[in-house]
Design a protein around this motif. Sequence first.
Motif, PDB file in Angstrom:
ATOM      1  N   UNK A 156       0.872  -1.173   0.000  1.00 13.58           N
ATOM      2  CA  UNK A 156       0.000   0.000   0.000  1.00 13.58           C
ATOM      3  C   UNK A 156       0.908   1.223   0.000  1.00 13.58           C
ATOM      4  N   UNK A 157       0.841   1.995  -1.075  1.00 10.46           N
ATOM      5  CA  UNK A 157       1.726   3.146  -1.226  1.00 10.46           C
ATOM      6  C   UNK A 157       0.971   4.420  -1.522  1.00 10.46           C
ATOM      7  N   UNK A 158       1.421   5.502  -0.909  1.00  8.98           N
ATOM      8  CA  UNK A 158       0.831   6.806  -1.179  1.00  8.98           C
ATOM      9  C   UNK A 158       1.396   7.322  -2.493  1.00  8.98           C
TER      10      UNK A 158
ATOM     11  N   UNK B  21      -0.470   5.010  11.367  1.00  7.44           N
ATOM     12  CA  UNK B  21       0.013   3.831  10.630  1.00  7.44           C
ATOM     13  C   UNK B  21       1.158   3.155  11.376  1.00  7.44           C
ATOM     14  N   UNK B  22       2.042   3.958  11.946  1.00  9.62           N
ATOM     15  CA  UNK B  22       3.156   3.395  12.713  1.00  9.62           C
ATOM     16  C   UNK B  22       2.634   2.645  13.933  1.00  9.62           C
TER      17      UNK B  22
ATOM     18  N   UNK C 180      -0.025  13.991   6.478  1.00 11.60           N
ATOM     19  CA  UNK C 180       0.306  12.588   6.771  1.00 11.60           C
ATOM     20  C   UNK C 180      -0.871  11.862   7.410  1.00 11.60           C
ATOM     21  N   UNK C 181      -1.585  12.530   8.304  1.00 10.06           N
ATOM     22  CA  UNK C 181      -2.725  11.896   8.971  1.00 10.06           C
ATOM     23  C   UNK C 181      -3.858  11.601   7.991  1.00 10.06           C
TER      24      UNK C 181
ATOM     25  N   UNK D  90       3.955   8.743   1.912  1.00 12.76           N
ATOM     26  CA  UNK D  90       4.120   9.689   0.816  1.00 12.76           C
ATOM     27  C   UNK D  90       5.358  10.541   0.993  1.00 12.76           C
ATOM     28  N   UNK D  91       5.442  11.656   0.276  1.00  7.47           N
ATOM     29  CA  UNK D  91       6.623  12.524   0.340  1.00  7.47           C
ATOM     30  C   UNK D  91       6.898  13.078   1.742  1.00  7.47           C
ATOM     31  N   UNK D  92       5.848  13.157   2.579  1.00  6.55           N
ATOM     32  CA  UNK D  92       6.029  13.661   3.946  1.00  6.55           C
ATOM     33  C   UNK D  92       6.235  12.554   4.960  1.00  6.55           C
ATOM     34  N   UNK D  93       6.296  11.313   4.509  1.00  5.59           N
ATOM     35  CA  UNK D  93       6.485  10.195   5.422  1.00  5.59           C
ATOM     36  C   UNK D  93       5.174   9.486   5.702  1.00  5.59           C
TER      37      UNK D  93
END
Length: 156
Positions: free
Chosen positions: A6-8, A113-114, A53-54, A105-108
């Motif tokens: 699963x990728x942003x 998710x962590x 990110x959220x 994504x680009x911002x982590x």
Amino acid sequence: MKLKIIGVGSRMPDWVASGFEEYRRRLPKAFHPQLVEIPLARRHKNQTTISIKEKEGAAILKKLDQQDFVVALDILGQSINTTELADKLLKWQEAALNISILIGGPNGISDSCLSRADLLWSLSDLTLPHTLVRVLIMEQIYRAWSINIRHPYHRY
């Protein structure tokens, strides 16, 4: 075992899609990872990277099943070498786990998710572009699989 990546990010350059597919094609069909793309969150002038990110994290979490064993990519995660990955892959297969690998994504990747992750995995101490990570992950999955079946792709 089912494997889901699963990728942003949903509009990847052609080289990302072809690199991903090259390694996916080399794997047996029963082992083909499913790619789930999460669109980048809309950016607004007064928005923080945490809120971005959220939003992306919430979209990722919706794609997970409750029983999934979740591996989140994070620079602060555990460093795993290729033979260790091959061992983990074998154990996951034997346990018939459904694995979901999360790429931020680009911002982590979001804290939510962590927190959901069963394993935090650091690919490198370097910060890598999320586009490149898709290809890198597929190559490493293919390499780990080749180790487990004693295919000559991986040289010791």
